[in-house]
Write an enzyme that holds these catalytic residues in place. Structure first.
Site, PDB file in Angstrom:
ATOM      1  N   ASP A   7       0.884  -1.166   0.000  1.00  0.00           N
ATOM      2  CA  ASP A   7       0.000   0.000   0.000  1.00  0.00           C
ATOM      3  C   ASP A   7       0.920   1.214   0.000  1.00  0.00           C
ATOM      4  OD1 ASP A   7      -2.217   1.705   0.216  1.00  0.00           O
ATOM      5  OD2 ASP A   7      -2.163   1.638   2.406  1.00  0.00           O
ATOM      6  N   GLU A  67      -1.517  -1.535  -4.599  1.00  0.00           N
ATOM      7  CA  GLU A  67      -2.791  -0.836  -4.742  1.00  0.00           C
ATOM      8  C   GLU A  67      -2.623   0.307  -5.741  1.00  0.00           C
ATOM      9  OE1 GLU A  67      -5.897  -0.299  -1.496  1.00  0.00           O
ATOM     10  OE2 GLU A  67      -4.922   1.665  -1.540  1.00  0.00           O
ATOM     11  N   ASP A 139      -1.789   1.025   7.385  1.00  0.00           N
ATOM     12  CA  ASP A 139      -1.223   0.837   6.049  1.00  0.00           C
ATOM     13  C   ASP A 139      -0.800  -0.613   5.838  1.00  0.00           C
ATOM     14  OD1 ASP A 139      -1.400   3.576   4.983  1.00  0.00           O
ATOM     15  OD2 ASP A 139      -0.010   4.057   6.591  1.00  0.00           O
TER      16      ASP A 139
END
Length: 165
Positions: A7, A67, A139
């Protein structure tokens, strides 16, 4: 297969490593990589690259997933996020990994079953899908969700291939 989920973020990049054996998933490790906010942008990107390279060397994943960028209200924030994401993609690719890319909405749908799920729901489902996991932070939880999404995607692709004539 060990799958690394990322991420990306310039200040904090979450990472999560899972092991996928068929449809069975297990947690290996997770954490958050941080850069110094007061450092110049090129140094922060280089620092992030170095931390990611060390992470890949230590854990030796066989696949990675990142992502996709979502658009913030602040264009500068979106640009910095995109640059951090570019570093993550480059480091993974240079390590010889095939990299999956997933929109946040798809990650939510894969993990929770609803593309409009709240972060709290996603994090709760990560805990259920990976029993006993201790998550390093939000995260890292998002990164684990990305890794889970990639594992599901790979399992679906294998199932589709096995049904082909």
């Amino acid at each position: 297969m060990k799958i690394l989920g990322l991420d990306p973020g310039l200040g904090t990049t979450g990472w999560g490593l899972i092991e996928a054996q068929g449809n069975r998933l297990s947690h290996v490790a997770n954490g958050e990589l941080k850069t110094t906010a007061s450092a110049p942008l090129p140094e922060r990107l280089a620092d992030l690259a170095g931390q990611l390279e060390a992470l890949l060397a230590e854990h030796r994943p066989e696949a990675a997933a990142v992502e996709e960028v979502f658009v913030n209200k602040n264009p500068q924030s979106t640009l910095k996020l995109g640059q951090a994401r570019g570093v993550a993609l480059m480091v993974a690719a240079r390590s010889g990994l095939t990299v999956g890319e997933y929109a946040a909405r798809l990650v939510k749908k894969a993990v929770v079953g609803n593309g409009n799920a709240e972060k709290v729901q996603v994090h709760a489902m990560v805990g259920r899908l990976l029993p006993g996991v201790t998550i390093a932070g939000p995260d890292a939880a998002d990164a684990l969700a990305v890794a889970i999404t990639h594992a599901h995607h790979l399992a679906s692709a294998r199932a589709t291939q096995s049904r082909s004539p």
